[in-house]
Design an enzyme around this catalytic site. Structure first.
Site, PDB file in Angstrom:
ATOM      1  N   HIS A 193      36.304 -39.056  40.085  1.00 49.27           N
ATOM      2  CA  HIS A 193      35.312 -39.784  38.874  1.00 49.27           C
ATOM      3  C   HIS A 193      36.825 -39.432  37.976  1.00 49.27           C
ATOM      4  O   HIS A 193      37.423 -38.509  37.514  1.00 49.27           O
ATOM      5  CB  HIS A 193      34.032 -38.802  38.295  1.00 49.27           C
ATOM      6  CG  HIS A 193      33.418 -39.397  37.535  1.00 49.27           C
ATOM      7  ND1 HIS A 193      33.045 -39.312  36.572  1.00 49.27           N
ATOM      8  CD2 HIS A 193      32.379 -40.359  37.394  1.00 49.27           C
ATOM      9  CE1 HIS A 193      32.603 -39.078  35.402  1.00 49.27           C
ATOM     10  NE2 HIS A 193      31.234 -40.309  36.523  1.00 49.27           N
ATOM     11  N   ASP A 212      34.795 -30.379  42.370  1.00 48.83           N
ATOM     12  CA  ASP A 212      34.447 -31.597  41.162  1.00 48.83           C
ATOM     13  C   ASP A 212      32.997 -31.249  42.481  1.00 48.83           C
ATOM     14  O   ASP A 212      32.318 -32.488  43.598  1.00 48.83           O
ATOM     15  CB  ASP A 212      34.590 -32.763  40.933  1.00 48.83           C
ATOM     16  CG  ASP A 212      33.577 -33.466  40.029  1.00 48.83           C
ATOM     17  OD1 ASP A 212      32.210 -32.532  40.508  1.00 48.83           O
ATOM     18  OD2 ASP A 212      34.089 -34.394  39.959  1.00 48.83           O
ATOM     19  N   GLN A 240      27.946 -33.939  42.723  1.00 45.65           N
ATOM     20  CA  GLN A 240      27.313 -35.119  43.714  1.00 45.65           C
ATOM     21  C   GLN A 240      27.318 -34.776  45.165  1.00 45.65           C
ATOM     22  O   GLN A 240      26.492 -35.286  46.381  1.00 45.65           O
ATOM     23  CB  GLN A 240      28.085 -36.317  44.467  1.00 45.65           C
ATOM     24  CG  GLN A 240      28.380 -36.986  43.213  1.00 45.65           C
ATOM     25  CD  GLN A 240      27.300 -37.843  42.891  1.00 45.65           C
ATOM     26  OE1 GLN A 240      26.000 -38.283  43.721  1.00 45.65           O
ATOM     27  NE2 GLN A 240      27.115 -38.419  40.923  1.00 45.65           N
ATOM     28  N   LYS A 293      21.695 -34.026  37.487  1.00 41.28           N
ATOM     29  CA  LYS A 293      21.995 -34.949  39.206  1.00 41.28           C
ATOM     30  C   LYS A 293      20.933 -33.923  40.029  1.00 41.28           C
ATOM     31  O   LYS A 293      20.715 -34.548  41.172  1.00 41.28           O
ATOM     32  CB  LYS A 293      23.056 -35.224  39.182  1.00 41.28           C
ATOM     33  CG  LYS A 293      24.039 -36.243  38.200  1.00 41.28           C
ATOM     34  CD  LYS A 293      25.669 -36.417  39.067  1.00 41.28           C
ATOM     35  CE  LYS A 293      25.935 -37.436  38.062  1.00 41.28           C
ATOM     36  NZ  LYS A 293      27.237 -38.103  38.488  1.00 41.28           N
ATOM     37  N   CYS A 296      32.208 -45.467  36.940  1.00 39.47           N
ATOM     38  CA  CYS A 296      33.490 -44.307  36.754  1.00 39.47           C
ATOM     39  C   CYS A 296      34.719 -44.041  37.628  1.00 39.47           C
ATOM     40  O   CYS A 296      34.418 -42.615  37.127  1.00 39.47           O
ATOM     41  CB  CYS A 296      32.948 -43.106  36.256  1.00 39.47           C
ATOM     42  SG  CYS A 296      31.507 -43.249  34.277  1.00 39.47           S
TER      43      CYS A 296
END
Ligand SMILES: *Cc1c(COP(=O)(O)O)cnc(C)c1O
Length: 406
Positions: free
Chosen positions: A121, A199, A202, A225, A364
């Site tokens: 991202h 990261d 997700q 999220k 993104c």
């Protein structure tokens, strides 16, 4: 056991209509909806508890502080951190990654290297580019193959004593690809002294996370999220590392003593939590964790994987559709384009008329789009409350878009 209608009944927004049709919300990788239990915690915070934390000796301030610290411990358990003070409240993944890039500035010199991947991202690209500008370090990017799978041979080549940071996502937001972070971490540990940043924006909404087992140095994710309010997020960092690194923002809350001669910093986690935090949101993030634990993360993952498999199978039955990362291990996301339709937003607009919310564009992740030589994709992404009937509606919508646009 897993009662989808019972779960859906906890999300009032799912009852609404969009353009005269029942809402089919398939934009969960951008943000998930929030269950009523989370919304009630937000409401109760402002109607019964609102006060600034860690400062007052008055009752409300103490209660608000206790609730926020309880939430911190829930999140500690959620990611299996060793200590609660390794859990730092942020406003999201972007802030977490920028914080890390900032506090590592002094650790880098000219010609040092930072390794990321092609699947990142923008918020796991740009902070490192800015760090390179500050320090003269260089960015190296692990390439992907035509299935979107990371080419780890390149990681082997890149790793050296110059490598100071390796930062990758666990799951790609644009394609839903699950990256082999265990392998990436093992290779990195073996061949460098680099800081390892994951990261998890997700992955936290879908997977069991165990930061100790992973042995990463940092793990960041967003609350919004994973069923929590916007403007919430978590930075996990290993104790020894956070203790040794400098603070990020200066201000209230993060000091031990402050005078014009000099200031000493507070211990963890407050050293990294300058200013008034999003107290209500941080407490509600704990409620979102409660929601996920109650449904069961295995159940969430199994259901979402079944949705993905079903969606992919039925979309591929249509001719003239390309799914990106089709052959890769994925979770929660199907990202596609229709043959002969250059502009993904045209598809998105037709779906929107049918009440279906999907994401279109570059998500993104412009480097991924450039790799596939496309401007964007149509991305449907799933959460625990999505149903197979909703996938059927999506497939009908895509058929309609094919008819209208070809
Ligand atoms: C959403 C996302 C981000 C950025 O998260 P924000 O909540 O916008 O700060 C970073 N990385 C990935 C993989 C994401 O999906």
């Amino acid at each position: 056991m897993f009662d989808i209608q019972e779960i859906r009944s906890q999300f009032s927004i799912l009852d609404r209509e969009v353009n005269g049709k029942p809402l089919v919300y398939l934009d969960n990788a951008a943000t998930s909806q929030k269950p009523n239990s989370v919304l009630e915690v937000c409401h109760a915070y402002y109607t019964e508890l609102n006060a600034n934390v860690h400062r007052g000796i008055h009752t409300l301030s103490q209660l608000a502080t206790e609730e926020m610290e309880l939430s911190r411990r829930k999140i500690q358990k959620f990611i299996n951190a060793e200590h609660d003070f390794e859990v730092i409240f942020t406003k999201g993944t972007t802030e977490g990654l920028n914080l890390i890039a900032y506090i590592l500035t002094q650790k880098l010199q000219k010609d040092d290297e930072i390794i990321i991947s092609y699947l990142e991202h923008h918020s796991n690209i740009v902070p490192w580019q800015m760090l390179c500008e500050r320090t003269g370090a260089k960015l190296r990017v692990i390439p992907i193959d035509e299935n979107g799978i990371l080419q780890l041979d390149y990681l082997d080549q890149f790793l050296s004593e110059k490598t100071k940071i390796v930062s990758v996502n666990q799951v790609s937001n644009a394609l839903g690809i699950v990256n082999p972070i265990e392998e990436i971490i093992a290779k990195t540990r073996k061949n460098s002294d680099a800081y390892i940043v994951i990261d998890g924006a997700q992955s936290a909404p879908h997977f069991n996370i165990d930061v100790q087992k992973l042995d990463c140095d940092f793990f960041v994710f967003s609350g919004h999220k994973m069923y929590a309010p916007m403007g919430t997020g978590i930075l996990y960092g290993k104790r020894e590392i956070l203790e040794a690194l400098p603070p990020f923002h200066g201000g209230g809350e993060m000091i031990a003593t402050c005078s014009f001669e000099g200031t000493t910093y507070a211990g963890l986690p407050f050293k990294y939590e300058a200013g008034t935090p999003n107290v209500g949101g941080n407490i509600a993030l704990g409620a979102a964790v409660d929601f996920m634990e109650k449904v069961g993360r295995e159940n969430i993952q199994n259901h979402e994987n079944a949705l993905l498999e079903y969606a992919q199978r039925h979309l591929l039955e249509l001719e003239g559709i390309k799914i990106y990362g089709e052959k890769a291990k994925r979770t929660g996301v199907v990202s596609f384009n229709l043959e002969g339709v250059g502009i993904s937003s045209d598809v998105g607009m037709i779906l929107d008329k049918m009440g279906i919310a999907v994401r279109t564009g570059h998500h993104c992740t412009q480097p991924i789009m450039n790799f596939f030589n496309i401007a964007g994709t149509v991305r449907a992404s799933f959460a625990v409350y999505n149903t197979f009937e909703e996938i059927d509606i999506l497939v009908e919508g895509v058929k309609k878009a094919q008819r209208m646009l070809s």
